[in-house]
Scaffold this active site. Structure first.
Site, PDB file in Angstrom:
ATOM      1  N   CYS A 198     -52.627  -8.973 -27.731  1.00  0.00           N
ATOM      2  CA  CYS A 198     -52.314  -8.028 -28.799  1.00  0.00           C
ATOM      3  C   CYS A 198     -51.476  -8.816 -29.788  1.00  0.00           C
ATOM      4  O   CYS A 198     -50.569  -9.557 -29.383  1.00  0.00           O
ATOM      5  CB  CYS A 198     -51.522  -6.842 -28.238  1.00  0.00           C
ATOM      6  N   ASP A 205     -54.628  -5.826 -39.783  1.00  0.00           N
ATOM      7  CA  ASP A 205     -54.151  -5.354 -38.484  1.00  0.00           C
ATOM      8  C   ASP A 205     -53.766  -3.895 -38.656  1.00  0.00           C
ATOM      9  O   ASP A 205     -53.713  -3.384 -39.786  1.00  0.00           O
ATOM     10  CB  ASP A 205     -52.919  -6.182 -38.062  1.00  0.00           C
ATOM     11  N   SER A 206     -53.450  -3.248 -37.538  1.00  0.00           N
ATOM     12  CA  SER A 206     -52.979  -1.869 -37.625  1.00  0.00           C
ATOM     13  C   SER A 206     -51.572  -1.795 -38.226  1.00  0.00           C
ATOM     14  O   SER A 206     -51.141  -0.723 -38.619  1.00  0.00           O
ATOM     15  CB  SER A 206     -52.959  -1.244 -36.229  1.00  0.00           C
ATOM     16  N   HIS A 222     -49.213  -8.004 -31.652  1.00  0.00           N
ATOM     17  CA  HIS A 222     -47.788  -7.665 -31.670  1.00  0.00           C
ATOM     18  C   HIS A 222     -47.022  -8.462 -30.599  1.00  0.00           C
ATOM     19  O   HIS A 222     -45.813  -8.658 -30.725  1.00  0.00           O
ATOM     20  CB  HIS A 222     -47.583  -6.179 -31.361  1.00  0.00           C
ATOM     21  N   CYS A 282     -56.273  -8.287 -35.084  1.00  0.00           N
ATOM     22  CA  CYS A 282     -55.884  -7.216 -34.175  1.00  0.00           C
ATOM     23  C   CYS A 282     -56.890  -7.253 -33.032  1.00  0.00           C
ATOM     24  O   CYS A 282     -58.102  -7.223 -33.271  1.00  0.00           O
ATOM     25  CB  CYS A 282     -55.942  -5.885 -34.908  1.00  0.00           C
ATOM     26  N   GLU A 334     -42.521  -3.150 -32.428  1.00  0.00           N
ATOM     27  CA  GLU A 334     -42.250  -2.516 -33.730  1.00  0.00           C
ATOM     28  C   GLU A 334     -40.785  -2.076 -33.815  1.00  0.00           C
ATOM     29  O   GLU A 334     -40.154  -2.187 -34.864  1.00  0.00           O
ATOM     30  CB  GLU A 334     -43.177  -1.313 -33.947  1.00  0.00           C
TER      31      GLU A 334
HETATM   32  N1  DGL Z   1     -51.875  -5.381 -33.030  1.00  0.00           N
HETATM   33  C1  DGL Z   1     -52.862  -4.597 -32.335  1.00  0.00           C
HETATM   34  C2  DGL Z   1     -53.670  -5.461 -31.372  1.00  0.00           C
HETATM   35  O1  DGL Z   1     -53.695  -6.649 -31.494  1.00  0.00           O
HETATM   36  C3  DGL Z   1     -52.334  -3.470 -31.525  1.00  0.00           C
HETATM   37  C4  DGL Z   1     -51.409  -2.530 -32.092  1.00  0.00           C
HETATM   38  C5  DGL Z   1     -51.928  -1.104 -32.061  1.00  0.00           C
HETATM   39  O2  DGL Z   1     -52.026  -0.485 -30.993  1.00  0.00           O
HETATM   40  O3  DGL Z   1     -52.213  -0.644 -33.148  1.00  0.00           O
HETATM   41  O4  DGL Z   1     -54.313  -4.965 -30.495  1.00  0.00           O
END
Ligand code: DGL
Length: 302
Positions: free
Chosen positions: A213, A22-23, A215, A85, A164
């Site tokens: 997402c 993931d990011s 997150h 992600c 975050e």
């Molecule tokens: N966790 C990433 C997703 O599922 C998004 C976070 C980011 O913007 O890096 O899209």
């Protein structure tokens, strides 16, 4: 057939690790479900924290990151890769599946399937990063399952920032800071942002909302209290873990190891911070955290 010899994976090895990335910390919500479903699997996780967030970036740029991280995970011996992600899935899943020999699983299709099976009034909302929403990946995937579903999509970029931020502010286990009464996420300034994103979706009469997402599952209490109990929230983590189990089973590559290893890599430089915050999302200590330079030559597991 892969054209580049260096991309060939070795013979199937059930004890090889699953690669997940993931990011940042969001993909750990997927890793949690994968380890719950498959407790004997070893895992290598990459959090591309140095380049987080992906959401505001160009899809072509994120596609390049996906290629790079998959190469690294394959160099670590990964037998299957999970793009945990949504942004990276929308940007690079198809290209990664074309490039690499190992199965590559994204999070958009599993989440879309869960939403299509859940909705009763066939009105589904999707929230995600700017890149995910503009890619139309969710509306296409949901309507490929049931073209009678109307999909309402809203980009909610600040939710990544809030998620975050909460991880940095929280103490204690994930469950307590995701709880309905949590002061970490359910606070007036976040509620105002949530209303701004979600009120238009509520007015559309959706009965199902995809947290598009990785997150966003951290914000379940905040999002749930804003859209109301009549709207079912879908996160793709469980459904993705099911896909991973099914794929490994079908290929005869499921592990029965008693001592699986979980290794974590970050592209950032602050390993202690990654371990501390990541451990909160994971709900346990991160036993092995290392830095990876994705531009450098990769070495296999030491
Ligand atoms: N966790 C990433 C997703 O599922 C998004 C976070 C980011 O913007 O890096 O899209």
């Amino acid at each position: 057939m892969a054209t580049d010899e260096t991309l060939q994976s070795p013979q199937p090895n059930p004890d090889a690790p699953i690669g997940i990335f993931d990011s940042g910390y969001g993909g750990l919500t997927v890793l949690r479900e994968v380890t719950r479903a498959l407790p004997h699997e070893s895992i290598v996780y990459v959090g591309d924290t140095a380049r987080c967030p992906y959401g505001p970036r160009d899809l072509a740029e994120v596609d390049g990151f996906v290629q790079q991280i998959c190469r690294f995970l394959i160099a670590q011996g990964a037998k299957l890769i999970v793009i945990a992600c949504n942004t990276a899935t929308a940007a690079g899943l198809a290209h990664a599946q074309q490039t690499f020999d190992v199965p590559v699983i994204g999070v958009v299709e599993p989440g879309s399937r869960a939403a299509a099976y859940t909705t009763r009034n066939r009105r589904v909302g999707v929230i995600g990063t700017n890149a995910t929403i503009t890619s139309n990946a969710y509306s296409e995937a949901i309507r490929a399952i049931d073209a009678g579903i109307t999909v309402f999509s809203v980009a909610a970029p600040r939710f990544v920032e809030i998620a975050e931020m909460g991880v940095r502010m929280a103490e204690g286990p994930l469950e307590s800071f995701m709880a309905e009464a949590s002061k970490v996420y359910v606070r007036p300034e976040f509620e105002e942002i949530a209303r701004e994103y979600l009120e238009p979706l509520r007015r559309c009469g959706i009965d199902t909302l995809v947290l598009g997402c990785t997150h966003y599952p951290l914000l379940k209490a905040l999002v749930g209290s804003t859209v109301g109990r009549e709207v079912t929230l879908i996160s793709s983590a469980k459904e993705t873990a099911r896909d991973v189990a099914e794929t490994l089973g079908r290929r005869g590559e499921a592990s029965a190891a008693d001592d699986p290893s979980h290794r974590f890599f970050t592209t950032g430089n602050d390993l202690a911070e990654f371990a501390r915050f990541g451990g909160r999302v994971l709900g346990r200590q991160m036993e092995s955290v290392a830095h990876v330079d994705l531009d450098g030559p990769f070495r296999g597991p030491s």
